[in-house]
Design an enzyme around this catalytic site. Structure first.
Site, PDB file in Angstrom:
ATOM      1  N   SER A   1      82.612 112.392  26.701  1.00  0.00           N
ATOM      2  CA  SER A   1      81.249 112.746  26.249  1.00  0.00           C
ATOM      3  C   SER A   1      80.203 111.937  26.990  1.00  0.00           C
ATOM      4  O   SER A   1      79.204 112.485  27.453  1.00  0.00           O
ATOM      5  CB  SER A   1      81.048 112.492  24.752  1.00  0.00           C
ATOM      6  OG  SER A   1      82.182 112.740  24.034  1.00  0.00           O
TER       7      SER A   1
ATOM      8  N   ASP B   1      79.915 102.930  25.675  1.00  0.00           N
ATOM      9  CA  ASP B   1      80.392 103.976  26.580  1.00  0.00           C
ATOM     10  C   ASP B   1      79.284 104.408  27.538  1.00  0.00           C
ATOM     11  O   ASP B   1      79.482 104.515  28.744  1.00  0.00           O
ATOM     12  CB  ASP B   1      80.888 105.187  25.774  1.00  0.00           C
ATOM     13  CG  ASP B   1      81.928 104.797  24.737  1.00  0.00           C
ATOM     14  OD1 ASP B   1      82.476 103.685  24.838  1.00  0.00           O
ATOM     15  OD2 ASP B   1      82.181 105.597  23.819  1.00  0.00           O
TER      16      ASP B   1
ATOM     17  N   TYR C   1      85.424 105.507  11.311  1.00  0.00           N
ATOM     18  CA  TYR C   1      84.529 104.731  12.185  1.00  0.00           C
ATOM     19  C   TYR C   1      83.289 104.317  11.404  1.00  0.00           C
ATOM     20  O   TYR C   1      82.877 103.154  11.425  1.00  0.00           O
ATOM     21  CB  TYR C   1      84.153 105.600  13.395  1.00  0.00           C
ATOM     22  CG  TYR C   1      83.344 104.905  14.470  1.00  0.00           C
ATOM     23  CD1 TYR C   1      83.959 104.180  15.485  1.00  0.00           C
ATOM     24  CD2 TYR C   1      81.956 105.018  14.490  1.00  0.00           C
ATOM     25  CE1 TYR C   1      83.209 103.572  16.493  1.00  0.00           C
ATOM     26  CE2 TYR C   1      81.202 104.414  15.484  1.00  0.00           C
ATOM     27  CZ  TYR C   1      81.834 103.689  16.487  1.00  0.00           C
ATOM     28  OH  TYR C   1      81.088 103.095  17.478  1.00  0.00           O
TER      29      TYR C   1
HETATM   30  C1  GLA Z   1      83.927 104.343  20.482  1.00  0.00           C
HETATM   31  C2  GLA Z   1      82.415 104.259  20.442  1.00  0.00           C
HETATM   32  C3  GLA Z   1      81.930 102.960  21.092  1.00  0.00           C
HETATM   33  C4  GLA Z   1      82.646 101.756  20.493  1.00  0.00           C
HETATM   34  C5  GLA Z   1      84.158 101.978  20.479  1.00  0.00           C
HETATM   35  C6  GLA Z   1      84.890 100.863  19.768  1.00  0.00           C
HETATM   36  O1  GLA Z   1      84.365 104.442  21.814  1.00  0.00           O
HETATM   37  O2  GLA Z   1      81.844 105.358  21.128  1.00  0.00           O
HETATM   38  O3  GLA Z   1      80.529 102.848  20.935  1.00  0.00           O
HETATM   39  O4  GLA Z   1      82.165 101.466  19.206  1.00  0.00           O
HETATM   40  O5  GLA Z   1      84.493 103.201  19.864  1.00  0.00           O
HETATM   41  O6  GLA Z   1      84.790  99.675  20.482  1.00  0.00           O
END
Ligand code: GLA
Length: 380
Positions: free
Chosen positions: A128, A172, A221
């Site tokens: 993404s 990310d 999450y």
């Molecule tokens: C996902 C989220 C990131 C981060 C990771 C855990 O990839 O998109 O922002 O929180 O999980 O480190």
């Protein structure tokens, strides 16, 4: 020219009767260490990988964006002056970035484009963010605007949070926007200050996809995020980043057990991430590997975001010759592990680990050995 670039350029020619004006590339990412720390204003240490999204495009005279996805075999068309949601579609990421850029005051041109990628979707390698930053790079290139990695990362994150509706942190988007070949990037997720950190000499980063996918992930999450906020409030600080290990030790008994474990993961993980960057600066693969191992234990026991497949993959990885350390990477609950392996043994490592994992779990893993690459860039 890479194979995927050739494919999108040839499809572009076929659809629009002319070659594209430019091609942009935005990579996926893997995180070496610093997990679930980004939304606690902490530290992360990811790198951009070889797998990426490529987008060939040319400007249009109007405000329409017409983009074809080779992977989905679909074309999306929308007007920048009349952006609307249209359900759960890959083009929402493109639209969301257009919305965030326009909302921040950027003047946007329409374009025709063809895109394709090889970042597996849903595997925890940030397909993404790759799509978001490829879009941002395209709009900025057409506007002849300089690339501001941190600003573009923030706006892409805003697109994902507010337009797509996924409550991710900044890691990310930031690594995909700002990565550099041969290096991991130590990111301070509060200030977005970055520092390039070289990979230890003679090591390879191996990504091991367990073949399991995170179910119910958004709720888990978001629950972790809420627990971290509860803990930060208990310590009367804006984020867990602000709690030192000493302060935690002195006051943690006042927290309930679950919240205490979640906070302990974040606070110790920030320490490990800074120590990992220091180990890399002194070229110490052994110390880096040990920190990765400790990170996995903390994610398994305190943060509770591993699954059996991830734990098995990590156990198998560590017993192979040449492996310095291994851990789950990304949000968890499925997806990928990452291992640091002596480069000379990486091929053998990949083959044996894959065979043993398949034998023990009956699942088919995918294993990628990846160099660290540049972040989003105009490549043609
Ligand atoms: C996902 C989220 C990131 C981060 C990771 C855990 O990839 O998109 O922002 O929180 O999980 O480190």
């Amino acid at each position: 020219m890479e194979q995927i670039t050739k494919q999108i350029v040839s499809k572009f020619q076929e659809m629009f009767g002319a070659p594209p004006a430019l091609v942009v590339r935005a990579p996926g990412r893997v995180n070496l260490i610093g997990e679930h720390t980004d939304y606690n204003d902490g530290f992360v240490l990811p790198l951009a990988i070889e797998r990426a999204v490529w987008l060939a495009l040319r400007p249009r005279a109007d405000s329409v964006v017409q983009v074809h996805s080779l992977d989905f075999g679909e074309t999306a068309v929308f007007d920048l002056n009349a952006l609307q949601h249209s359900g759960d579609h890959w083009s929402e990421y493109v639209k969301g970035v257009a919305w965030a850029l326009a909302d921040a005051g950027y003047a946007l041109h329409g374009w025709d484009g063809v895109m394709a990628g090889d970042v597996p979707v849903g595997a925890g390698l940030s397909s993404s963010a790759a799509l978001e930053l490829a879009t941002a790079r395209a709009f900025m290139a057409l506007a002849k605007a300089p690339w501001q990695a941190a600003a573009m990362a923030r706006l892409s994150q805003r697109a994902e949070n507010k337009w797509v509706g996924v409550n991710c942190g900044i890691m990310d988007q930031m690594i995909v926007a700002a990565g550099q070949a041969g290096h991991a990037l130590l990111i301070d997720c509060r200030s977005l200050a970055t520092e390039l950190v070289p990979l230890p000499e003679g090591t390879a980063v191996v990504i091991l996809d367990t073949g399991t996918r995170r179910g119910l992930v958004d709720s888990a999450y978001n629950e972790r995020r809420a627990q971290c906020e509860t803990a930060a409030a208990f310590f009367s600080v804006p984020a867990l980043r602000d709690v030192s290990p000493d302060e935690f030790a002195a006051r943690a008994h006042g927290l309930d057990e679950t919240t205490r474990k979640r906070a302990r993961h974040v606070i110790t993980e920030n320490e490990r991430t800074l120590a990992a960057a220091a180990a890399m600066r002194r070229n110490d693969a052994v110390a880096l590997g040990a920190l990765m191992d400790a990170s996995h234990a903390s994610l398994r026991d305190d943060f509770a975001v591993t699954n059996e497949a991830l734990n098995t993959m990590v156990t198998i990885s560590r017993r192979q010759p040449g492996c310095y350390g291994a851990r789950m990477t990304g949000a968890g609950f499925g997806g990928c592990a990452v291992a640091l392996v002596a480069a000379a043994q990486a091929e053998a490592f990949a083959q044996t680990a894959a065979a043993q994992y398949q034998g023990e779990t009956g699942l088919q893993p995918q294993i990628y050995i990846s160099a660290a690459t540049d972040g989003a860039a105009v490549v043609v």
